[in-house]
Design a protein around this motif. Structure first.
Motif, PDB file in Angstrom:
ATOM      1  N   GLY A 117      36.616  36.008  38.996  1.00  0.00           N
ATOM      2  CA  GLY A 117      37.907  36.229  39.671  1.00  0.00           C
ATOM      3  C   GLY A 117      38.923  35.187  39.254  1.00  0.00           C
ATOM      4  O   GLY A 117      38.579  34.193  38.573  1.00  0.00           O
ATOM      5  N   ALA A 119      40.512  32.954  41.064  1.00  0.00           N
ATOM      6  CA  ALA A 119      40.261  31.618  41.627  1.00  0.00           C
ATOM      7  C   ALA A 119      39.187  30.879  40.836  1.00  0.00           C
ATOM      8  O   ALA A 119      39.292  29.671  40.597  1.00  0.00           O
ATOM      9  CB  ALA A 119      39.861  31.743  43.100  1.00  0.00           C
ATOM     10  N   TYR A 146      50.838  29.896  44.098  1.00  0.00           N
ATOM     11  CA  TYR A 146      49.574  30.438  44.619  1.00  0.00           C
ATOM     12  C   TYR A 146      48.579  30.484  43.468  1.00  0.00           C
ATOM     13  O   TYR A 146      48.850  31.099  42.434  1.00  0.00           O
ATOM     14  CB  TYR A 146      49.786  31.851  45.180  1.00  0.00           C
ATOM     15  N   HIS A 147      47.420  29.824  43.676  1.00  0.00           N
ATOM     16  CA  HIS A 147      46.423  29.787  42.598  1.00  0.00           C
ATOM     17  C   HIS A 147      45.039  30.202  43.083  1.00  0.00           C
ATOM     18  O   HIS A 147      44.054  29.994  42.378  1.00  0.00           O
ATOM     19  CB  HIS A 147      46.378  28.389  41.978  1.00  0.00           C
ATOM     20  N   GLY A 148      44.945  30.772  44.291  1.00  0.00           N
ATOM     21  CA  GLY A 148      43.651  31.247  44.773  1.00  0.00           C
ATOM     22  C   GLY A 148      43.244  30.549  46.056  1.00  0.00           C
ATOM     23  O   GLY A 148      43.886  29.585  46.491  1.00  0.00           O
ATOM     24  N   GLU A 228      53.271  28.699  37.519  1.00  0.00           N
ATOM     25  CA  GLU A 228      53.353  30.151  37.333  1.00  0.00           C
ATOM     26  C   GLU A 228      54.687  30.391  36.625  1.00  0.00           C
ATOM     27  O   GLU A 228      55.738  29.985  37.145  1.00  0.00           O
ATOM     28  CB  GLU A 228      53.374  30.874  38.674  1.00  0.00           C
ATOM     29  N   ALA A 232      54.736  34.280  41.623  1.00  0.00           N
ATOM     30  CA  ALA A 232      54.280  35.617  42.005  1.00  0.00           C
ATOM     31  C   ALA A 232      54.251  35.802  43.527  1.00  0.00           C
ATOM     32  O   ALA A 232      55.172  36.393  44.110  1.00  0.00           O
ATOM     33  CB  ALA A 232      52.930  35.883  41.368  1.00  0.00           C
ATOM     34  N   THR A 233      53.207  35.287  44.165  1.00  0.00           N
ATOM     35  CA  THR A 233      53.093  35.430  45.614  1.00  0.00           C
ATOM     36  C   THR A 233      54.317  34.805  46.297  1.00  0.00           C
ATOM     37  O   THR A 233      54.744  35.252  47.366  1.00  0.00           O
ATOM     38  CB  THR A 233      51.785  34.768  46.108  1.00  0.00           C
ATOM     39  N   ASP A 261      49.372  29.469  34.593  1.00  0.00           N
ATOM     40  CA  ASP A 261      48.615  30.457  35.368  1.00  0.00           C
ATOM     41  C   ASP A 261      49.263  31.831  35.181  1.00  0.00           C
ATOM     42  O   ASP A 261      50.298  32.131  35.770  1.00  0.00           O
ATOM     43  CB  ASP A 261      48.591  30.060  36.852  1.00  0.00           C
ATOM     44  N   LYS A 290      42.973  39.601  36.876  1.00  0.00           N
ATOM     45  CA  LYS A 290      43.610  40.863  37.278  1.00  0.00           C
ATOM     46  C   LYS A 290      43.630  41.946  36.194  1.00  0.00           C
ATOM     47  O   LYS A 290      42.642  42.626  35.980  1.00  0.00           O
ATOM     48  CB  LYS A 290      45.014  40.586  37.808  1.00  0.00           C
TER      49      LYS A 290
HETATM   50  C1  LIG Z   1      49.069  33.357  40.060  1.00  0.00           C
HETATM   51  C2  LIG Z   1      47.727  33.568  40.697  1.00  0.00           C
HETATM   52  N1  LIG Z   1      46.741  32.701  40.474  1.00  0.00           N
HETATM   53  C3  LIG Z   1      45.523  32.864  41.025  1.00  0.00           C
HETATM   54  C4  LIG Z   1      45.233  33.929  41.840  1.00  0.00           C
HETATM   55  C5  LIG Z   1      43.869  34.081  42.442  1.00  0.00           C
HETATM   56  O1  LIG Z   1      43.217  35.179  41.866  1.00  0.00           O
HETATM   57  P1  LIG Z   1      42.041  35.927  42.678  1.00  0.00           P
HETATM   58  O2  LIG Z   1      42.662  36.583  43.849  1.00  0.00           O
HETATM   59  O3  LIG Z   1      41.470  36.902  41.686  1.00  0.00           O
HETATM   60  O4  LIG Z   1      41.063  34.871  43.054  1.00  0.00           O
HETATM   61  C6  LIG Z   1      46.233  34.858  42.106  1.00  0.00           C
HETATM   62  C7  LIG Z   1      45.995  36.014  42.999  1.00  0.00           C
HETATM   63  O5  LIG Z   1      46.870  36.672  43.493  1.00  0.00           O
HETATM   64  C8  LIG Z   1      47.517  34.684  41.524  1.00  0.00           C
HETATM   65  O6  LIG Z   1      48.517  35.555  41.748  1.00  0.00           O
END
Ligand SMILES: Cc1ncc(COP(=O)(O)O)c(C=O)c1O
Length: 459
Positions: A117, A119, A146-148, A228, A232-233, A261, A290
């Motif tokens: 995944g 994270a 946001y990185h997980g 990023e 994103a988030t 990221d 993703k």
């Molecule tokens: C920029 C970014 N990094 C890391 C993640 C974490 O990925 P995962 O949800 O597959 O653990 C996300 C998830 O939305 C993300 O958007």
């Protein structure tokens, strides 16, 4: 298992047997879907819902994409299972494809490392950095980043909400304001700010008393900056085009690694394989997940510069997960890489993005509660506000989501639903990530549906 089980019975069972902790319940009750195709999801009654968020950008190339599915199915029928200690050609070829495509873009030789995944890919990147920088564990990251949600990732993800109940695990990053110019952290206007945010960041290195840098040793206490390329988030925030080049200059000066990221913005979401390409700078590490498999099978990974990741410095077993380079995931990944090569995504994403943003800007002129519309490629944002065009209106955004997902918006006698996702610092922003394969007709349907929902909400 009773195949005639109805929606209410399923929801009752969910409330009894499912942990709610492993996902987010944005709406109550959550919607149950039965099938999917292209840009569409279908509910238990067969009603179509136009998906404008495509599983947080995990299905960039459309649901049930035939070309990608064909390779996946071939793998399923031949070698669907294999322990990661053995090799299969799809793993090797996928690593080669990603490494070569990345080298083409950044001119750096590197290697690819897989996990399951997003994270986990981030966790692996943290290990890689700590290993390469002699255990140095402090990081910079962005406010709104946001990185997980693993314990390690939560330390470099800005929201305290993700750490509040668990205490600390490792070192919490220092969070720097993202260039969210619509709501500038320093209260300035982009036209006249002269990149105050960059000046403030550089100032941190001015004297040892700011706690970042030892000028005598010429050494920063921080090893990397997690970025990023489009937040994103945080609300699909597009930074000004020169921002990252300016930031990168400071990072190079103080020998701080740049981790790009691309987990949500990679794979042509913004019209480039890696969104960072828009800014003309080079990363030390790229993380991805993703859409690598178009959502077919969990697979994530990272690319890193040869000097950081070659087997001499990062030997076998430095990280490991049973499913890390699983054959179905790597086959889907390879198929996705081929799909991206065979279709002119750079051109089509740019054109469709331009068309969609043009139509949204027209809506923005008509509705003063649409405070901001922006985007790059097919990563777009609509920020809902009060009628002053600035004060965030989360309640309105929530109402729109609830109405949209009801599945009963009528166009030409047919009932539709609309899948929207909310992000952003004030949870008032629609983060649009439609399928990159979306047609112009579907974009028009989206505009019609969105406007119909606005009207329903009394806008
Ligand atoms: C920029 C970014 N990094 C890391 C993640 C974490 O990925 P995962 O949800 O597959 O653990 C996300 C998830 O939305 C993300 O958007």
């Amino acid at each position: 298992m009773d195949s005639d089980i109805n929606e209410q019975e399923l929801l009752d069972l969910e409330s009894k047997y499912c942990s709610y902790g492993d996902t987010v319940h944005y709406i109550e009750p959550s919607k149950i879907f039965e099938s999917c195709n292209g840009s569409w999801l279908y509910d238990l009654d067969g009603h179509p819902y136009l998906d404008m968020q495509m599983w947080y950008s995990a299905v960039n190339f459309g649901y049930r994409n035939k070309e990608i599915e064909a390779m996946y199915n071939e793998q399923f029928n031949r070698l669907p299972q294999l322990a990661c200690q053995y090799l299969h050609k799809e793993k090797i070829l996928l690593a080669m494809e990603i490494a070569r495509e990345t080298e083409k873009r950044f001119g750096i030789r590197g290697r690819v490392h897989f996990n399951v995944g997003g994270a986990q890919a981030i966790e692996d990147s943290i290990k890689l950095i700590r290993n390469y920088r002699g255990g140095k564990s402090l990081m910079f990251a962005f406010m709104g980043g946001y990185h997980g949600r693993t314990l390690g990732c939560s330390e470099i993800t800005s929201s305290y909400r993700y750490r509040r109940r668990y205490g600390h695990f490792g070192n919490r990053a220092i969070f720097i304001p993202y260039p969210y110019c619509y709501r500038c952290f320093y209260g300035l206007k982009r036209e006249t700010c002269n990149y105050e945010c960059i000046k403030q960041f550089e100032k941190l290195f001015e004297t040892e008393y700011y706690g970042i840098f030892d000028p005598k040793a010429g050494e920063a206490e921080f090893s990397a900056f997690y970025v990023e390329p489009l937040q994103a988030t945080g609300g699909y925030i597009v930074p000004p085009s020169e921002y990252f080049a300016k930031l990168d200059k400071i990072l190079k000066k103080y020998n701080i690694l740049l981790v790009d990221d691309e987990i949500q913005m990679g794979f042509y979401r913004t019209g480039k394989l890696w969104a960072l390409e828009h800014y003309g700078i080079k990363p030390d590490i790229v993380t991805f997940a993703k859409s690598l498999t178009n959502g077919l099978n969990p697979l994530s990974g990272l690319w890193a510069k040869e000097e950081m990741i070659n087997p001499e410095v990062f030997p076998p077993g430095s990280t490991h997960s049973t499913f890390s380079s699983n054959p179905l995931g790597t086959a889907a990944g390879l198929a996705t890489m081929q799909y991206m090569k065979q279709h002119d995504l750079e051109g089509s994403v740019k054109e469709k993005g331009r068309y969609l943003i043009g139509r949204l800007k027209v809506l923005q002129k008509r509705y003063n509660v649409i405070g901001d519309v922006d985007g790059l490629g097919l990563a777009l944002r609509i920020e809902m506000t009060r009628s002053d065009g600035f004060t965030p209106d989360k309640a309105l955004a929530d109402k729109i989501v609830e109405e949209a997902i009801k599945g009963n918006i009528e166009i030409c006698g047919k009932k539709y639903g609309l899948v929207l996702d909310i992000g952003g610092y004030y949870k008032n922003t629609f983060t649009l990530a439609p399928a990159l394969t979306i047609s112009y007709e579907e974009i028009d349907i989206f505009i019609e549906l969105f406007e119909a929902v606005l009207k329903r909400c009394g806008v």
